[in-house]
Design a protein around this motif. Structure first.
Motif, PDB file in Angstrom:
ATOM      1  N   PRO A   1      22.059  -0.898 -15.307  1.00 19.21           N
ATOM      2  CA  PRO A   1      21.683   0.270 -14.497  1.00 19.21           C
ATOM      3  C   PRO A   1      22.656   0.527 -13.348  1.00 19.21           C
ATOM      4  O   PRO A   1      22.940   1.680 -13.030  1.00 19.21           O
ATOM      5  CB  PRO A   1      20.304  -0.105 -13.966  1.00 19.21           C
ATOM      6  N   VAL A   2      23.185  -0.547 -12.780  1.00 16.63           N
ATOM      7  CA  VAL A   2      24.117  -0.375 -11.664  1.00 16.63           C
ATOM      8  C   VAL A   2      25.362   0.395 -12.099  1.00 16.63           C
ATOM      9  O   VAL A   2      25.899   1.216 -11.351  1.00 16.63           O
ATOM     10  CB  VAL A   2      24.504  -1.756 -11.082  1.00 16.63           C
ATOM     11  N   VAL A   3      25.778   0.171 -13.339  1.00 18.63           N
ATOM     12  CA  VAL A   3      26.944   0.892 -13.858  1.00 18.63           C
ATOM     13  C   VAL A   3      26.627   2.394 -13.955  1.00 18.63           C
ATOM     14  O   VAL A   3      27.431   3.238 -13.563  1.00 18.63           O
ATOM     15  CB  VAL A   3      27.352   0.336 -15.242  1.00 18.63           C
ATOM     16  N   ILE A   4      25.432   2.712 -14.458  1.00 21.45           N
ATOM     17  CA  ILE A   4      25.017   4.118 -14.524  1.00 21.45           C
ATOM     18  C   ILE A   4      24.996   4.721 -13.120  1.00 21.45           C
ATOM     19  O   ILE A   4      25.482   5.828 -12.890  1.00 21.45           O
ATOM     20  CB  ILE A   4      23.612   4.243 -15.161  1.00 21.45           C
ATOM     21  N   GLY A   5      24.448   3.963 -12.156  1.00 24.65           N
ATOM     22  CA  GLY A   5      24.406   4.441 -10.771  1.00 24.65           C
ATOM     23  C   GLY A   5      25.803   4.707 -10.238  1.00 24.65           C
ATOM     24  O   GLY A   5      26.047   5.713  -9.562  1.00 24.65           O
ATOM     25  N   TYR A   6      26.727   3.832 -10.585  1.00 18.48           N
ATOM     26  CA  TYR A   6      28.108   3.980 -10.129  1.00 18.48           C
ATOM     27  C   TYR A   6      28.749   5.225 -10.742  1.00 18.48           C
ATOM     28  O   TYR A   6      29.422   6.002 -10.061  1.00 18.48           O
ATOM     29  CB  TYR A   6      28.901   2.722 -10.487  1.00 18.48           C
ATOM     30  N   ILE A   7      28.498   5.427 -12.046  1.00 20.00           N
ATOM     31  CA  ILE A   7      29.024   6.620 -12.733  1.00 20.00           C
ATOM     32  C   ILE A   7      28.452   7.887 -12.072  1.00 20.00           C
ATOM     33  O   ILE A   7      29.179   8.851 -11.818  1.00 20.00           O
ATOM     34  CB  ILE A   7      28.667   6.598 -14.242  1.00 20.00           C
ATOM     35  N   LEU A   8      27.158   7.866 -11.782  1.00 16.80           N
ATOM     36  CA  LEU A   8      26.533   9.022 -11.136  1.00 16.80           C
ATOM     37  C   LEU A   8      27.176   9.284  -9.773  1.00 16.80           C
ATOM     38  O   LEU A   8      27.428  10.430  -9.392  1.00 16.80           O
ATOM     39  CB  LEU A   8      25.028   8.791 -10.958  1.00 16.80           C
ATOM     40  N   LEU A   9      27.460   8.192  -9.050  1.00 19.14           N
ATOM     41  CA  LEU A   9      28.062   8.321  -7.717  1.00 19.14           C
ATOM     42  C   LEU A   9      29.446   8.962  -7.824  1.00 19.14           C
ATOM     43  O   LEU A   9      29.808   9.838  -7.039  1.00 19.14           O
ATOM     44  CB  LEU A   9      28.147   6.937  -7.066  1.00 19.14           C
ATOM     45  N   ILE A  10      30.205   8.516  -8.829  1.00 24.36           N
ATOM     46  CA  ILE A  10      31.546   9.081  -9.008  1.00 24.36           C
ATOM     47  C   ILE A  10      31.463  10.557  -9.393  1.00 24.36           C
ATOM     48  O   ILE A  10      32.190  11.400  -8.889  1.00 24.36           O
ATOM     49  CB  ILE A  10      32.314   8.308 -10.109  1.00 24.36           C
ATOM     50  N   ALA A  11      30.529  10.869 -10.304  1.00 19.75           N
ATOM     51  CA  ALA A  11      30.466  12.237 -10.842  1.00 19.75           C
ATOM     52  C   ALA A  11      29.742  13.196  -9.903  1.00 19.75           C
ATOM     53  O   ALA A  11      30.128  14.345  -9.752  1.00 19.75           O
ATOM     54  CB  ALA A  11      29.789  12.230 -12.206  1.00 19.75           C
ATOM     55  N   PHE A  12      28.671  12.701  -9.265  1.00 19.32           N
ATOM     56  CA  PHE A  12      27.817  13.607  -8.484  1.00 19.32           C
ATOM     57  C   PHE A  12      27.928  13.395  -6.974  1.00 19.32           C
ATOM     58  O   PHE A  12      27.211  14.010  -6.202  1.00 19.32           O
ATOM     59  CB  PHE A  12      26.352  13.472  -8.915  1.00 19.32           C
ATOM     60  N   GLY A  13      28.816  12.486  -6.532  1.00 18.47           N
ATOM     61  CA  GLY A  13      29.066  12.348  -5.103  1.00 18.47           C
ATOM     62  C   GLY A  13      29.703  13.632  -4.582  1.00 18.47           C
ATOM     63  O   GLY A  13      30.127  14.490  -5.361  1.00 18.47           O
TER      64      GLY A  13
END
Lengths: 232, 215
Positions: free
Chosen positions: A62-74
């Motif tokens: 899940p942390v990887v998904i969170g990181y991807i979201l942060l990169i894409a939706f930050g």
């Protein structure tokens, strides 16, 4: 009864969790039904890739998904910058971001349940509706969708439960801000990290069980009522 | 009804041409695996011939040469399936009217009460399909297809799942339908005794070819 008196912060966390989960399920359900239909009925190149892509949140940490979201939706991410520039919306570190994280994480479970149910709908019955003069859209809404309803109910319920439990992607994407993004699991974790937090943690634990059980009972009742309706 | 189609499916090379009677019943006879169901699925638009032409009453439904391929919902062809295929979530009444309401009112030539009366299903209207016997299900399926005022009626072994008593109970209905509503029927069966009671116009299929009664 002192034990059951929630502090303001705990109550806030519970309310936030319910709000985030409800929105996440409500917003992802139409997409979930559409994707389940694509996977169950449509034949197109890249179907397997879509299938695999949808299941990523189930197999990735899940942390990887969170990181991807942060990169894409930050704020500076591709989607994040677009949303901010044209709609003035920021997701990172906001409760709306927690909705996105929960929706993404619960999406595969939802799609799986709906798709299983859709696979079991007799395509011969759909074909019969076509010969009676119904176009593809009408067949979907009058035949396929009602017959898939038990799967939609259980898919929504499983997704809701998964949203309530969402931790890793949420803390990575929107952090752990009390009153903003501190959902029930995050609040519980935080309480275990401070002195005198055990009682609060225990209270949240009990509430998590109560909420999950009621959701389960509700969906069971609904599914039962609906399948009785189907059977006549 | 004119059917002339070619289609390759698995090991079977279908190549079938015949002209159905403009009114009354045309039977499509053959052993299982001869391609009977494949042929009427192509007439209904549920599967697509590789090549050929299908028309009913002068209206072209499929023509590979001219690139015409009407979708099943535009063909106005009623289809009674072997297994009934009623909608399990709808009452008998709603099953019957499902297709009827999709036909413009001016084109509805067959009245609801006439069909219900002819098929003797007045008392079943409130029920769900699950609670019907095999024979009742088939009668509802026939009614449902009839109420769309189709230009032709396709029947794929509608009696195959029924016992002898039910069969002889339903056969007279089928004979009467074609007469009373003036609809040509394409009747698929592998039971010769059934066909003899219905019609003299028989097309014999064997291994994907017409051996007798074709063009």
């Amino acid at each position: 009864m002192d034990f059951f008196t929630l502090t303001t912060a705990e109550l806030e966390a519970i309310k936030l969790s319910l709000r985030v989960s409800t929105w996440a399920v409500a917003l992802s359900l139409p997409c979930g039904i559409a994707v389940a239909w694509l996977l169950s009925r449509a034949r197109f190149p890249g179907r397997r890739i879509l299938d695999g892509f949808i299941h990523l949140p189930l197999v990735l940490p899940p942390v990887v998904i969170g990181y991807i979201l942060l990169i894409a939706f930050g704020r500076n991410g591709i989607f994040g910058a677009f949303l901010f520039q044209y709609f003035g919306v920021t997701l990172a570190f906001k409760w709306t971001g927690a909705v996105l994280a929960a929706a993404v994480m619960s999406f595969p479970l939802m799609v799986r349940a709906i798709r299983l149910s859709m696979d079991s709908v007799d395509q011969g019955v759909e074909a019969a509706a076509r010969t009676l003069g119904a176009g593809p859209l009408r067949v979907f809404f009058t035949i396929t969708l009602p017959l898939t309803m038990p799967g939609i109910i259980s898919g929504a319920m499983m997704a809701f439960a998964r949203c309530l439990g969402e931790f890793g992607a949420t803390i990575m994407f929107v952090s752990n801000i009390p009153g903003q993004t501190q959902t029930l699991p995050l609040a519980l974790y935080t309480l275990t990290q401070v002195p005198d937090g055990e009682q609060g943690a225990m209270r949240l634990c009990v509430f998590a069980i109560i909420i999950a059980m009621s959701a389960l009972v509700c969906s069971e009742l609904l599914a039962k009522r609906y399948s009785n309706l189907l059977k006549g | 009804m004119q059917v002339s189609v070619k289609r390759r499916q698995g090991n079977l090379e279908l190549d079938v041409s015949f002209t159905g009677a403009p009114s009354g019943i045309t039977a499509l006879f053959g052993n299982s695996g001869a391609g009977k169901t494949s042929v009427i699925n192509m007439v209904a638009g549920l599967s697509r011939p590789d090549q050929g032409h299908i028309s009913i009453g002068g209206r072209c439904l499929f023509d590979s040469g001219r690139g015409i391929n009407l979708p099943p919902d535009k063909r106005r062809v009623g289809y009674v399936f072997q297994e009934g295929r009623l909608f399990p979530h709808l009452s008998v009444q709603s099953n019957l009217t499902y297709g009827m309401y999709l036909v413009p009112e001016a084109e509805r030539k067959i009245a609801f009460d006439d069909v219900v009366g002819l098929l003797g299903i007045e008392l079943l209207l409130e029920r769900r399909p699950r609670l019907l016997s095999g024979g009742e299900k088939q009668r509802v399926a026939i009614g449902r297809a009839l109420l769309t005022s189709p230009r032709a009626l396709l029947m794929d072994e509608p009696l195959a799942s029924l016992d002898e008593a039910r069969k002889s109970e339903l056969l007279p209905f089928i004979a009467r339908i074609s007469r009373e509503f003036c609809i040509p029927i394409l009747y698929v069966s592998h039971a010769m005794d059934e066909i003899r009671k219905l019609t003299d116009h028989v097309v014999y299929l064997h291994a994907g070819r017409v051996v007798e009664g074709g063009d």
